[in-house]
Motif scaffolding. Structure first.
Motif, PDB file in Angstrom:
ATOM      1  N   GLN A  18       0.806  -1.215   0.000  1.00  0.00           N
ATOM      2  CA  GLN A  18       0.000   0.000   0.000  1.00  0.00           C
ATOM      3  C   GLN A  18       0.843   1.271   0.000  1.00  0.00           C
ATOM      4  OE1 GLN A  18      -2.968   0.061   3.070  1.00  0.00           O
ATOM      5  NE2 GLN A  18      -3.785   2.061   2.460  1.00  0.00           N
ATOM      6  N   TYR A  19       1.960   1.258   0.744  1.00  0.00           N
ATOM      7  CA  TYR A  19       2.717   2.499   0.929  1.00  0.00           C
ATOM      8  C   TYR A  19       4.107   2.473   0.285  1.00  0.00           C
ATOM      9  CZ  TYR A  19      -0.905   3.500   4.356  1.00  0.00           C
ATOM     10  OH  TYR A  19      -2.118   3.728   4.971  1.00  0.00           O
ATOM     11  N   GLY A  20       4.483   1.336  -0.319  1.00  0.00           N
ATOM     12  CA  GLY A  20       5.737   1.273  -1.050  1.00  0.00           C
ATOM     13  C   GLY A  20       6.942   0.974  -0.184  1.00  0.00           C
ATOM     14  N   GLY A  21       8.092   0.997  -0.835  1.00  0.00           N
ATOM     15  CA  GLY A  21       9.339   0.715  -0.145  1.00  0.00           C
ATOM     16  C   GLY A  21       9.649  -0.769  -0.114  1.00  0.00           C
ATOM     17  N   HIS A  22      10.754  -1.094   0.537  1.00  0.00           N
ATOM     18  CA  HIS A  22      11.171  -2.475   0.741  1.00  0.00           C
ATOM     19  C   HIS A  22      11.220  -2.750   2.240  1.00  0.00           C
ATOM     20  CE1 HIS A  22      12.253  -2.781  -3.514  1.00  0.00           C
ATOM     21  NE2 HIS A  22      12.821  -1.587  -3.387  1.00  0.00           N
ATOM     22  N   ARG A  23      11.224  -4.022   2.599  1.00  0.00           N
ATOM     23  CA  ARG A  23      11.169  -4.385   4.019  1.00  0.00           C
ATOM     24  C   ARG A  23      12.256  -3.683   4.826  1.00  0.00           C
ATOM     25  NH1 ARG A  23       8.979  -8.263   7.491  1.00  0.00           N
ATOM     26  NH2 ARG A  23       7.510  -8.845   5.840  1.00  0.00           N
ATOM     27  N   GLU A  24      13.448  -3.582   4.273  1.00  0.00           N
ATOM     28  CA  GLU A  24      14.544  -2.958   5.013  1.00  0.00           C
ATOM     29  C   GLU A  24      14.350  -1.454   5.207  1.00  0.00           C
ATOM     30  OE1 GLU A  24      15.972  -3.596   0.707  1.00  0.00           O
ATOM     31  OE2 GLU A  24      14.810  -4.701   2.232  1.00  0.00           O
ATOM     32  N   ASP A  25      13.392  -0.859   4.467  1.00  0.00           N
ATOM     33  CA  ASP A  25      13.110   0.568   4.600  1.00  0.00           C
ATOM     34  C   ASP A  25      12.179   0.866   5.769  1.00  0.00           C
ATOM     35  OD1 ASP A  25      14.547   0.974   2.215  1.00  0.00           O
ATOM     36  OD2 ASP A  25      12.741   0.669   1.007  1.00  0.00           O
ATOM     37  N   TRP A  26      11.532  -0.152   6.312  1.00  0.00           N
ATOM     38  CA  TRP A  26      10.461   0.047   7.270  1.00  0.00           C
ATOM     39  C   TRP A  26      10.919  -0.175   8.713  1.00  0.00           C
ATOM     40  CZ3 TRP A  26       5.075   1.004   6.737  1.00  0.00           C
ATOM     41  CH2 TRP A  26       4.659   1.270   5.436  1.00  0.00           C
ATOM     42  N   VAL A  27      10.251   0.533   9.626  1.00  0.00           N
ATOM     43  CA  VAL A  27      10.367   0.290  11.063  1.00  0.00           C
ATOM     44  C   VAL A  27       9.031  -0.299  11.498  1.00  0.00           C
ATOM     45  CG1 VAL A  27      10.676   1.306  13.344  1.00  0.00           C
ATOM     46  CG2 VAL A  27      11.947   2.222  11.384  1.00  0.00           C
ATOM     47  N   ASP A  28       9.051  -1.550  11.934  1.00  0.00           N
ATOM     48  CA  ASP A  28       7.815  -2.231  12.302  1.00  0.00           C
ATOM     49  C   ASP A  28       7.589  -2.119  13.807  1.00  0.00           C
ATOM     50  OD1 ASP A  28       5.585  -3.767  12.541  1.00  0.00           O
ATOM     51  OD2 ASP A  28       6.487  -5.636  11.830  1.00  0.00           O
ATOM     52  N   LEU A  29       6.651  -1.248  14.189  1.00  0.00           N
ATOM     53  CA  LEU A  29       6.277  -1.075  15.591  1.00  0.00           C
ATOM     54  C   LEU A  29       4.911  -1.696  15.878  1.00  0.00           C
ATOM     55  CD1 LEU A  29       7.337   2.655  16.217  1.00  0.00           C
ATOM     56  CD2 LEU A  29       8.725   0.578  16.365  1.00  0.00           C
ATOM     57  N   HIS A 244       9.022   4.691  28.740  1.00  0.00           N
ATOM     58  CA  HIS A 244       8.794   6.041  29.254  1.00  0.00           C
ATOM     59  C   HIS A 244       9.139   7.090  28.193  1.00  0.00           C
ATOM     60  CE1 HIS A 244       8.555   9.349  32.095  1.00  0.00           C
ATOM     61  NE2 HIS A 244       9.768   9.732  31.715  1.00  0.00           N
ATOM     62  N   ARG A 245      10.194   6.849  27.456  1.00  0.00           N
ATOM     63  CA  ARG A 245      10.584   7.775  26.391  1.00  0.00           C
ATOM     64  C   ARG A 245       9.491   7.874  25.329  1.00  0.00           C
ATOM     65  NH1 ARG A 245      16.126   7.169  22.701  1.00  0.00           N
ATOM     66  NH2 ARG A 245      15.770   8.976  21.337  1.00  0.00           N
ATOM     67  N   LEU A 246       8.923   6.731  24.953  1.00  0.00           N
ATOM     68  CA  LEU A 246       7.864   6.735  23.950  1.00  0.00           C
ATOM     69  C   LEU A 246       6.612   7.425  24.485  1.00  0.00           C
ATOM     70  CD1 LEU A 246       7.089   5.810  21.105  1.00  0.00           C
ATOM     71  CD2 LEU A 246       6.309   3.649  22.090  1.00  0.00           C
ATOM     72  N   ASP A 247       6.263   7.195  25.744  1.00  0.00           N
ATOM     73  CA  ASP A 247       5.114   7.873  26.346  1.00  0.00           C
ATOM     74  C   ASP A 247       5.286   9.387  26.308  1.00  0.00           C
ATOM     75  OD1 ASP A 247       3.969   5.433  26.897  1.00  0.00           O
ATOM     76  OD2 ASP A 247       4.472   5.463  29.040  1.00  0.00           O
ATOM     77  N   THR A 248       6.492   9.847  26.591  1.00  0.00           N
ATOM     78  CA  THR A 248       6.763  11.290  26.593  1.00  0.00           C
ATOM     79  C   THR A 248       6.583  11.874  25.196  1.00  0.00           C
ATOM     80  OG1 THR A 248       8.320  11.023  28.429  1.00  0.00           O
ATOM     81  CG2 THR A 248       8.483  13.054  27.140  1.00  0.00           C
ATOM     82  N   LEU A 249       7.092  11.161  24.185  1.00  0.00           N
ATOM     83  CA  LEU A 249       6.949  11.613  22.803  1.00  0.00           C
ATOM     84  C   LEU A 249       5.477  11.679  22.397  1.00  0.00           C
ATOM     85  CD1 LEU A 249       9.749   9.659  20.888  1.00  0.00           C
ATOM     86  CD2 LEU A 249       9.575  12.137  21.166  1.00  0.00           C
ATOM     87  N   MET A 250       4.727  10.651  22.715  1.00  0.00           N
ATOM     88  CA  MET A 250       3.325  10.604  22.309  1.00  0.00           C
ATOM     89  C   MET A 250       2.487  11.626  23.069  1.00  0.00           C
ATOM     90  SD  MET A 250       2.937   8.488  19.819  1.00  0.00           S
ATOM     91  CE  MET A 250       1.191   8.064  19.826  1.00  0.00           C
ATOM     92  N   ALA A 280       2.726   5.519   8.418  1.00  0.00           N
ATOM     93  CA  ALA A 280       3.029   4.614   7.307  1.00  0.00           C
ATOM     94  C   ALA A 280       3.646   5.356   6.134  1.00  0.00           C
ATOM     95  CB  ALA A 280       1.760   3.886   6.865  1.00  0.00           C
ATOM     96  N   GLN A 281       3.246   6.595   5.931  1.00  0.00           N
ATOM     97  CA  GLN A 281       3.841   7.382   4.850  1.00  0.00           C
ATOM     98  C   GLN A 281       5.327   7.640   5.093  1.00  0.00           C
ATOM     99  OE1 GLN A 281       1.102  10.655   4.909  1.00  0.00           O
ATOM    100  NE2 GLN A 281      -0.309   9.698   3.443  1.00  0.00           N
ATOM    101  N   ALA A 282       5.735   7.528   6.364  1.00  0.00           N
ATOM    102  CA  ALA A 282       7.154   7.620   6.719  1.00  0.00           C
ATOM    103  C   ALA A 282       7.767   6.230   6.869  1.00  0.00           C
ATOM    104  CB  ALA A 282       7.316   8.402   8.013  1.00  0.00           C
ATOM    105  N   HIS A 283       7.028   5.203   6.412  1.00  0.00           N
ATOM    106  CA  HIS A 283       7.461   3.807   6.478  1.00  0.00           C
ATOM    107  C   HIS A 283       7.689   3.344   7.915  1.00  0.00           C
ATOM    108  CE1 HIS A 283       8.877   3.760   1.994  1.00  0.00           C
ATOM    109  NE2 HIS A 283       7.549   3.810   2.138  1.00  0.00           N
ATOM    110  N   ILE A 284       6.757   3.727   8.775  1.00  0.00           N
ATOM    111  CA  ILE A 284       6.723   3.235  10.155  1.00  0.00           C
ATOM    112  C   ILE A 284       5.365   2.576  10.351  1.00  0.00           C
ATOM    113  CG2 ILE A 284       6.718   3.869  12.595  1.00  0.00           C
ATOM    114  CD1 ILE A 284       8.598   6.202  11.776  1.00  0.00           C
ATOM    115  N   GLN A 307      15.378   8.185  16.059  1.00  0.00           N
ATOM    116  CA  GLN A 307      15.374   9.474  15.360  1.00  0.00           C
ATOM    117  C   GLN A 307      14.304   9.500  14.271  1.00  0.00           C
ATOM    118  OE1 GLN A 307      19.215  10.640  13.875  1.00  0.00           O
ATOM    119  NE2 GLN A 307      18.531  12.672  13.235  1.00  0.00           N
ATOM    120  N   ARG A 308      14.159   8.403  13.544  1.00  0.00           N
ATOM    121  CA  ARG A 308      13.139   8.336  12.491  1.00  0.00           C
ATOM    122  C   ARG A 308      11.737   8.411  13.081  1.00  0.00           C
ATOM    123  NH1 ARG A 308      13.411   3.513   8.369  1.00  0.00           N
ATOM    124  NH2 ARG A 308      11.409   4.483   7.870  1.00  0.00           N
ATOM    125  N   VAL A 309      11.518   7.732  14.179  1.00  0.00           N
ATOM    126  CA  VAL A 309      10.202   7.740  14.809  1.00  0.00           C
ATOM    127  C   VAL A 309       9.881   9.126  15.344  1.00  0.00           C
ATOM    128  CG1 VAL A 309       8.851   6.806  16.732  1.00  0.00           C
ATOM    129  CG2 VAL A 309      10.290   5.287  15.359  1.00  0.00           C
TER     130      VAL A 309
END
Length: 313
Positions: A18-29, A244-250, A280-284, A307-309
């Motif tokens: 759906q959003y393009g790229g290759h598996r190595e381009d993605w961050v799967d969260l 905790h870091r992710l909670d702060t970001l969100m 997903a448009q940022a391949h996350i 950094q990407r996230v």
């Protein structure tokens, strides 16, 4: 009626379509898998070429007994992933009513339904399933909740909080506790799990799986990982810090924390589908749910991906 379609994390192939790229381009969260897996040591040639032997299997189950403080009277069975045993458990009793409070991990409901059981969200039942901590909200259950003739306690995510484990109940009649190697140790591809509990039920499940259910590679790696308590302790500390870091970001982006564990976090983001699409448009890749338009679940990024996230958020 067989339930064919399941809602799970992962599915990165569909996201790529759906959003393009290759598996190595993605961050799967979208999963709750530790992004910094246990470092797999070199594998001995025998693990690849020989049938798994009794000594290797005994070493693994001994390590499991020690790591999880399994009661002496309880049985321990290593399995090719937790899902393989989830598919067999409903066969241990005649079909009746299974209490599975939703929302939760849906393989349990699918398995009981496929074996002719009727599902209930509360009340008295012949079987009950407690996902502890619950996926996706992190809810913790108590001993009093394990009150059916067949009780399944799925502790696939409990290794981040071992003090909360209900493993002391493992020797009780009709009780089974599940453990997964794919979450805390981050080795989902190893396909290793455990079922711990009522020795009579463990014996029946052993017969159902047949000889050599676990590969020699999984026996060796699993034993080494369970014996490495320092890695486990250090990993719990790192996961808690990263959660905790992710909670702060969100929170800075207006998301409200609903719950979770230190392997995954569940947020109310208002419009979950739109939030997933932006990432997903940022391949996350993230996780949304068919039963909520507001909930978004995120696993933890690896160190190289923070950094990407942050930029995508």
């Amino acid at each position: 009626m067989l339930l064919r379609k399941r809602d799970h994390g992962g599915g990165l192939d569909d996201a790529i379509k759906q959003y393009g790229g290759h598996r190595e381009d993605w961050v799967d969260l979208s999963t709750g898998i530790n992004p910094h897996a246990y470092p797999v040591p070199p594998i001995t040639p025998d693990a690849w070429t020989a049938l798994p032997d009794t000594a290797a299997a005994t070493r693994l189950t001994t390590a499991a007994h020690r790591f999880w403080s399994v009661p002496r009277a309880a049985g321990v069975l290593a399995t090719p992933g937790a899902s393989s045993i989830i598919a067999q458990i409903p066969r241990l009793a005649p079909p009746g009513t299974a209490r599975i409070q939703t929302p939760t991990y849906n393989e349990h409901a699918a398995s009981f339904t496929n074996h002719g059981w009727t599902l209930s969200n509360d009340g008295q039942a012949d079987a009950c399933v407690l996902v502890h901590p619950n996926n996706p909200d992190g809810h913790m259950w108590a001993v009093k909740d394990a009150n059916a003739k067949l009780t399944v306690i799925d502790e696939s995510f409990c290794d981040v909080t071992p003090q909360s484990s209900l493993i002391a109940q493992a020797a009780q009649p009709g009780t089974l506790i599940l453990k997964s190697f794919g979450k805390f140790w981050g080795l989902a591809g190893l396909r290793l799990g455990f079922v711990i509990g009522d020795p009579a039920l463990i014996a029946r499940l052993t017969d159902m799986l047949g000889p050599w259910p676990v590969s020699g590679i999984a026996l060796d790696v699993g034993a080494l990982a369970l014996e490495d308590k320092k890695w486990a302790t250090d990993t719990r500390t790192r996961l808690a810090t990263d959660a905790h870091r992710l909670d702060t970001l969100m929170a800075a982006r207006g998301a409200d924390l609903v719950g979770g564990t230190s392997l995954f976090r569940l947020y109310d983001v208002g419009d979950a589908a739109a939030f997933q699409q932006r990432l997903a448009q940022a391949h996350i890749w993230s996780r949304i749910f068919p039963y909520s338009t507001r909930w978004l679940r995120l696993g933890l990024p690896a160190a190289k991906d923070w950094q990407r996230v942050e930029a995508a958020l």
